[in-house]
Design a protein around this motif. Structure first.
Motif, short mmCIF file in Angstrom:
data_model
loop_
_atom_site.label_atom_id
_atom_site.label_comp_id
_atom_site.label_asym_id
_atom_site.label_seq_id
_atom_site.Cartn_x
_atom_site.Cartn_y
_atom_site.Cartn_z
N ALA A 154 101.70 51.95 4.06
CA ALA A 154 102.91 51.11 4.12
C ALA A 154 102.61 49.77 4.79
N ILE A 155 101.76 49.79 5.82
CA ILE A 155 101.37 48.55 6.50
C ILE A 155 100.58 47.66 5.53
N ALA A 156 99.67 48.26 4.78
CA ALA A 156 98.88 47.50 3.81
C ALA A 156 99.78 46.83 2.78
N GLU A 157 100.77 47.59 2.32
CA GLU A 157 101.71 47.04 1.33
C GLU A 157 102.55 45.93 1.93
N ARG A 158 103.03 46.11 3.17
CA ARG A 158 103.88 45.10 3.80
C ARG A 158 103.11 43.81 4.06
N LEU A 159 101.84 43.92 4.48
CA LEU A 159 101.05 42.74 4.84
C LEU A 159 100.25 42.17 3.68
N GLY A 160 100.19 42.93 2.57
CA GLY A 160 99.45 42.44 1.42
C GLY A 160 97.94 42.47 1.64
N ILE A 161 97.46 43.48 2.37
CA ILE A 161 96.03 43.61 2.62
C ILE A 161 95.58 45.00 2.20
N GLY A 162 94.26 45.21 2.15
CA GLY A 162 93.72 46.48 1.71
C GLY A 162 93.90 47.59 2.74
N LEU A 163 93.93 48.84 2.24
CA LEU A 163 94.09 49.98 3.13
C LEU A 163 92.92 50.10 4.10
N HIS A 164 91.70 49.86 3.63
CA HIS A 164 90.54 49.94 4.51
C HIS A 164 90.59 48.86 5.59
N THR A 165 91.15 47.70 5.24
CA THR A 165 91.31 46.64 6.24
C THR A 165 92.28 47.07 7.33
N VAL A 166 93.37 47.71 6.92
CA VAL A 166 94.34 48.21 7.89
C VAL A 166 93.69 49.24 8.81
N LYS A 167 92.93 50.17 8.22
CA LYS A 167 92.27 51.19 9.03
C LYS A 167 91.32 50.56 10.04
N GLY A 168 90.65 49.48 9.62
CA GLY A 168 89.76 48.78 10.54
C GLY A 168 90.52 48.17 11.71
N HIS A 169 91.68 47.58 11.41
CA HIS A 169 92.50 46.99 12.48
C HIS A 169 93.01 48.07 13.42
N VAL A 170 93.41 49.22 12.85
CA VAL A 170 93.91 50.32 13.69
C VAL A 170 92.81 50.82 14.63
N LYS A 171 91.60 50.96 14.11
CA LYS A 171 90.48 51.39 14.96
C LYS A 171 90.24 50.39 16.09
N ALA A 172 90.32 49.10 15.75
CA ALA A 172 90.12 48.08 16.78
C ALA A 172 91.22 48.15 17.84
N LEU A 173 92.45 48.43 17.40
CA LEU A 173 93.57 48.53 18.34
C LEU A 173 93.39 49.73 19.28
N LEU A 174 92.91 50.84 18.74
CA LEU A 174 92.68 52.02 19.58
C LEU A 174 91.68 51.70 20.69
N VAL A 175 90.64 50.94 20.33
CA VAL A 175 89.63 50.58 21.34
C VAL A 175 90.23 49.62 22.36
N LYS A 176 90.90 48.57 21.89
CA LYS A 176 91.42 47.56 22.80
C LYS A 176 92.52 48.09 23.71
N LEU A 177 93.28 49.05 23.20
CA LEU A 177 94.39 49.59 23.98
C LEU A 177 94.03 50.89 24.69
N ASP A 178 92.74 51.23 24.64
CA ASP A 178 92.25 52.43 25.34
C ASP A 178 93.07 53.65 24.95
N ALA A 179 93.22 53.85 23.65
CA ALA A 179 94.07 54.92 23.13
C ALA A 179 93.26 55.85 22.23
N SER A 180 93.66 57.10 22.19
CA SER A 180 92.99 58.08 21.33
C SER A 180 93.79 58.39 20.08
N SER A 181 95.00 57.83 19.98
CA SER A 181 95.85 58.07 18.82
C SER A 181 96.73 56.86 18.58
N ARG A 182 97.32 56.80 17.41
CA ARG A 182 98.23 55.71 17.07
C ARG A 182 99.42 55.71 18.03
#
Length: 291
Positions: free
Chosen positions: A249-277
């Protein structure tokens, strides 16, 4: 088998709603059927059964139900639902009635419903089994990877929303929870829409002002010494995570690829010191990166 209730001796009421779970499942089921092209998307909730055991009651459906599937209670540990709960992970079956992976206690029901291929994922909040999410076709589907990803994403989104509702419900009245949930949803939606619109604005001054207003919705800016630094796109993805959207849904809303979204989510988990969304969203709200 169809289980009767202890109090009346009658079959359980078919399709009976279950408050918070029912509210959280409506849109995921709609999205799941649309994303997978399934003939039927449905879900069951875990309910008490005889002898202190549990069962899966199939109560929530999107699509035409042509057989006896609606309202059935499934023995815990049997069929596809029982498998995904005991193994705690999503499973795909290319041909339900021929699969060696499951018990075939419910083949008669599946045949009557004319279902063929099926995917399912568990819904688990904390360590508690809450339910099972399914997508099924009335015909073969040899490539099930996309459907498996979709049902997993939607199950995780439901888990996140149920966790939030559980926490809020523990400290607020029902009316307060509904009012706060509605308010937060409006703020989150406005925040995400503002950031989305700002990305399409060419005038730098107007774009900057729109982003400033969006940040005001999130509250005071983080402290200057805060080490979390997000790119503009990571902020966009985070805002949509906070609104409860899945990766597709995020990929569709932002007009970007699903793999790109997954990459951003992984980066967010690292930056926010989180183990889950969910933890990432909680941590982001704690430092007021999102409302």
């Amino acid at each position: 088998m169809i289980v009767v209730t202890r109090d009346t001796g009658n079959p359980p009421k078919r399709g009976a709603p279950y408050d918070e779970l029912a509210r959280q499942l409506r849109r995921p089921l709609e999205r799941l059927r649309r994303r997978t092209g399934a003939s039927l998307a449905f879900a069951g909730r875990v309910v008490p059964a005889a002898h202190d055991d549990h069962a899966i009651e199939l109560s929530y459906f999107d699509g035409d139900v042509v057989g006896p599937l609606r309202g059935v209670q499934l023995d815990y540990g049997h069929g596809l639902g029982g498998r995904v709960l005991t193994r705690r992970r999503a499973t795909a079956l290319h041909d339900y009635v021929q699969s060696p992976l499951i018990t075939h206690t419910y083949d008669a029901i599946i045949r009557a419903e004319q279902l063929y291929s099926m995917v399912a994922a568990p819904i688990i909040v904390g360590r508690k089994h809450v339910g099972v999410l399914y997508a099924a076709r009335r015909g073969p589907q040899h490539q099930l990877d996309t459907s498996l990803d979709a049902v997993t994403d939607e199950a995780r989104a439901v888990e996140q929303q149920l966790t939030v509702a559980e926490v809020l419900g523990a400290i607020r009245t029902d009316d307060e929870e509904r009012e706060l949930s509605a308010w937060r949803s409006r703020v989150q939606d406005s925040y995400a829409q503002l950031r989305g619109l700002a990305a399409d604005v060419e005038d730098p001054a107007v774009r900057a002002r729109m982003l400033e207003i969006a940040n005001q919705l999130a509250g005071d800016a983080p402290e200057p010494e805060l080490t979390v630094r997000l790119t503009a796109r990571e902020q966009d993805v985070l805002s949509l995570l906070g609104a409860g959207l899945t990766n597709p849904a995020i990929a569709e809303r932002l007009g970007i690829g699903l793999h790109t979204v997954k990459g951003h989510v992984k980066a967010l988990l690292v930056k926010l010191d989180a183990s889950s969304r969910f933890e990432a969203v909680v941590n982001a709200r704690r430092v007021r990166l999102i409302p």
